[in-house]
Design a protein around this motif. Structure first.
Motif, PDB file in Angstrom:
ATOM      1  N   ASN A 128       0.913  -1.233  -0.055  1.00 28.22           N
ATOM      2  CA  ASN A 128      -0.090   0.040   0.007  1.00 28.22           C
ATOM      3  C   ASN A 128       0.996   1.359   0.065  1.00 28.22           C
ATOM      4  O   ASN A 128       1.363   1.922   1.031  1.00 28.22           O
ATOM      5  CB  ASN A 128      -0.963   0.069   1.126  1.00 28.22           C
ATOM      6  CG  ASN A 128      -1.701   1.276   1.095  1.00 28.22           C
ATOM      7  OD1 ASN A 128      -1.808   1.929   0.311  1.00 28.22           O
ATOM      8  ND2 ASN A 128      -2.681   1.188   2.125  1.00 28.22           N
ATOM      9  N   GLU A 161      -0.688   4.378   1.864  1.00 32.47           N
ATOM     10  CA  GLU A 161      -1.260   4.635   3.120  1.00 32.47           C
ATOM     11  C   GLU A 161      -0.418   5.870   4.038  1.00 32.47           C
ATOM     12  O   GLU A 161      -1.114   6.220   5.033  1.00 32.47           O
ATOM     13  CB  GLU A 161      -0.680   3.470   3.998  1.00 32.47           C
ATOM     14  CG  GLU A 161       0.706   3.018   4.330  1.00 32.47           C
ATOM     15  CD  GLU A 161       1.201   1.670   4.701  1.00 32.47           C
ATOM     16  OE1 GLU A 161       0.160   1.085   5.312  1.00 32.47           O
ATOM     17  OE2 GLU A 161       2.195   0.968   4.495  1.00 32.47           O
ATOM     18  N   LYS A 162       0.540   6.235   3.566  1.00 36.17           N
ATOM     19  CA  LYS A 162       1.374   7.548   4.091  1.00 36.17           C
ATOM     20  C   LYS A 162       1.068   8.688   3.320  1.00 36.17           C
ATOM     21  O   LYS A 162       0.968   8.516   2.166  1.00 36.17           O
ATOM     22  CB  LYS A 162       2.741   7.186   4.473  1.00 36.17           C
ATOM     23  CG  LYS A 162       3.129   6.271   5.335  1.00 36.17           C
ATOM     24  CD  LYS A 162       4.543   5.912   5.544  1.00 36.17           C
ATOM     25  CE  LYS A 162       4.802   4.662   5.498  1.00 36.17           C
ATOM     26  NZ  LYS A 162       6.302   4.281   5.293  1.00 36.17           N
ATOM     27  N   SER A 192       2.919   8.754  -2.044  1.00 39.40           N
ATOM     28  CA  SER A 192       1.599   8.665  -2.590  1.00 39.40           C
ATOM     29  C   SER A 192       1.366   9.841  -3.479  1.00 39.40           C
ATOM     30  O   SER A 192       0.643   9.773  -4.572  1.00 39.40           O
ATOM     31  CB  SER A 192       0.565   8.871  -1.379  1.00 39.40           C
ATOM     32  OG  SER A 192       1.020  10.076  -0.534  1.00 39.40           O
TER      33      SER A 192
END
Length: 181
Positions: free
Chosen positions: A47, A50-51, A56
């Motif tokens: 993932n 997630e942060k 991201s």
């Protein structure tokens, strides 16, 4: 006049960039799947979202770079008419340019030292393979639908001397998937 206007509207619609929205969406999905797989292979988990950090943001930028290259480079132009080799070359150029834009983005934001080069390289390689395979499979499905036709009927009014040529052209270029009898 009315028939001429409809004809030009059809021509404009069929040549616009929205004509290949399906390929664009598939490319974007492939890019995100490639990023997630590369992130996992690099040992960071499954993932990358997630942060709230550069990982991201890179995923979002990759999609923007993909869209910019699709429209600037004309990746989807004649996508249904390209052969295997030509499609691979176009896909390879597209993937390399998306990777180059990602490197430029990381350099300009001075976050390159915090971002995994392995993840970026794997993303581009996986994206290249995945998007090429998905495009070819999607083209194969669309060509089968074009050959089989659909529920839509088309009435062609033409002179006898060009009728055969018009029917052959429709069979070869049945992108609207008309049922030809």
């Amino acid at each position: 006049m009315e028939g001429e206007r409809k004809k030009s509207m059809y021509r404009k619609d069929s040549e616009g960039w929205l004509k290949h929205t399906d390929f664009i969406v598939l490319d974007m999905i492939c890019l995100q799947l490639a990023y997630v797989l590369a992130y996992a292979i690099s040992g960071y988990g499954f993932n990358p979202y997630e942060k709230e950090d550069h990982e991201s943001m890179a995923a979002v930028f990759l999609e923007l770079a993909d869209l910019v290259m699709i429209f600037a480079y004309g990746t989807m132009k004649s996508v249904l008419k390209r052969g295997y080799y030509r499609d691979f070359v176009v896909t390879l150029n597209h993937a390399v340019m998306v990777g180059a834009l990602a490197v430029l983005y990381l350099f300009l934001l001075q976050e390159g030292q915090d971002f995994s080069r392995l993840t970026l390289m794997l993303t581009i390689i996986i994206y290249l393979v995945m998007t090429y395979v998905v495009r070819e499979l999607w083209k194969k499905l669309l060509r089968k639908q074009m050959k089989d036709g659909g529920e839509r009927k088309l009435l062609i009014v033409t002179s006898e001397d060009v009728a055969e040529q018009v029917v052959l052209s429709m069979q070869e270029n049945n992108y609207a998937r008309f049922s030809l009898a």
